[in-house]
Design an enzyme around this catalytic site. Sequence first.
Site, PDB file in Angstrom:
ATOM      1  N   ASP A 152      -1.483  -0.706   6.000  1.00  0.00           N
ATOM      2  CA  ASP A 152      -1.733  -0.110   7.446  1.00  0.00           C
ATOM      3  C   ASP A 152      -3.163  -0.065   7.779  1.00  0.00           C
ATOM      4  OD1 ASP A 152      -2.458   3.220   7.271  1.00  0.00           O
ATOM      5  OD2 ASP A 152      -2.037   2.059   5.353  1.00  0.00           O
ATOM      6  N   ASP A 165      -0.187   5.093   0.983  1.00  0.00           N
ATOM      7  CA  ASP A 165      -0.487   6.073   1.835  1.00  0.00           C
ATOM      8  C   ASP A 165      -0.597   5.424   3.459  1.00  0.00           C
ATOM      9  OD1 ASP A 165      -2.563   8.518   0.473  1.00  0.00           O
ATOM     10  OD2 ASP A 165      -1.340   7.166  -0.577  1.00  0.00           O
ATOM     11  N   ASP A 171       0.808  -1.009  -0.009  1.00  0.00           N
ATOM     12  CA  ASP A 171      -0.002  -0.052  -0.230  1.00  0.00           C
ATOM     13  C   ASP A 171       0.809   1.116   0.100  1.00  0.00           C
ATOM     14  OD1 ASP A 171      -2.582   1.559   0.601  1.00  0.00           O
ATOM     15  OD2 ASP A 171      -1.833   1.807   2.437  1.00  0.00           O
TER      16      ASP A 171
END
Length: 222
Positions: free
Chosen positions: A170, A12, A10
């Site tokens: 995250d 961001d 991922d």
Amino acid sequence: MRAYETVVFDLDGTLLNTLEDLHLSTNAALAANGMPERSLEEVRRFVGNGIRKLISRAVPAGTDPAAQEAVYESFRAHYAAHCEDHTGPYPGIPEMLALLRAAGVRLAVVSNKGDFAVQELIARQFPGAFDAVLGECEERGIRKKPAPDMVNAALERMGANRAGMAYVGDSEVDVQTAANVGCPCVTCSWGFRTHEELLAAGATTFVDTPAELERVLLGTAD
């Protein structure tokens, strides 16, 4: 013997701390359309499912579709000009990526952020670090995460398959994405969600630093 042959990340909250610029662009777009601003913590909760979902969460309840579309266009224009004002890698991320590449691991990024911003940020922040980079591109029939489409498209571009791969993120979107792909998920604790939120989403393998992530991915963790 490295633990994984391929790692899909991922963006961001995992590789880049983009939250302040997302917050500023959200509020610039809202203000440009006469709507109240949102706090940093609100925007932190709103991100993860792409720009349109961010805007739909940020506008006042009951905002009509045309007004929401105007905020979306304002956001795109502002973010395109300001996406790097306060954005940069989390400490230790560039070094971790370099070590993975040196070990021969295939690396990719898949993000629900608009492809225009993903390509620019990766080219400027991590030049030459990734074998495949995909931002949101549903107009090409590739569904956003947590659907497995973006990961599958990245694997196809790299000539890789799900065997020997890990997914790193995250958020709950990332946990769901890995489950839908059918691969291990490594969850970073430094991103946009709390440990409690991630546990509730089903995360099981956590890392607290990029150095720890490197050890997990290379199979050198104790």
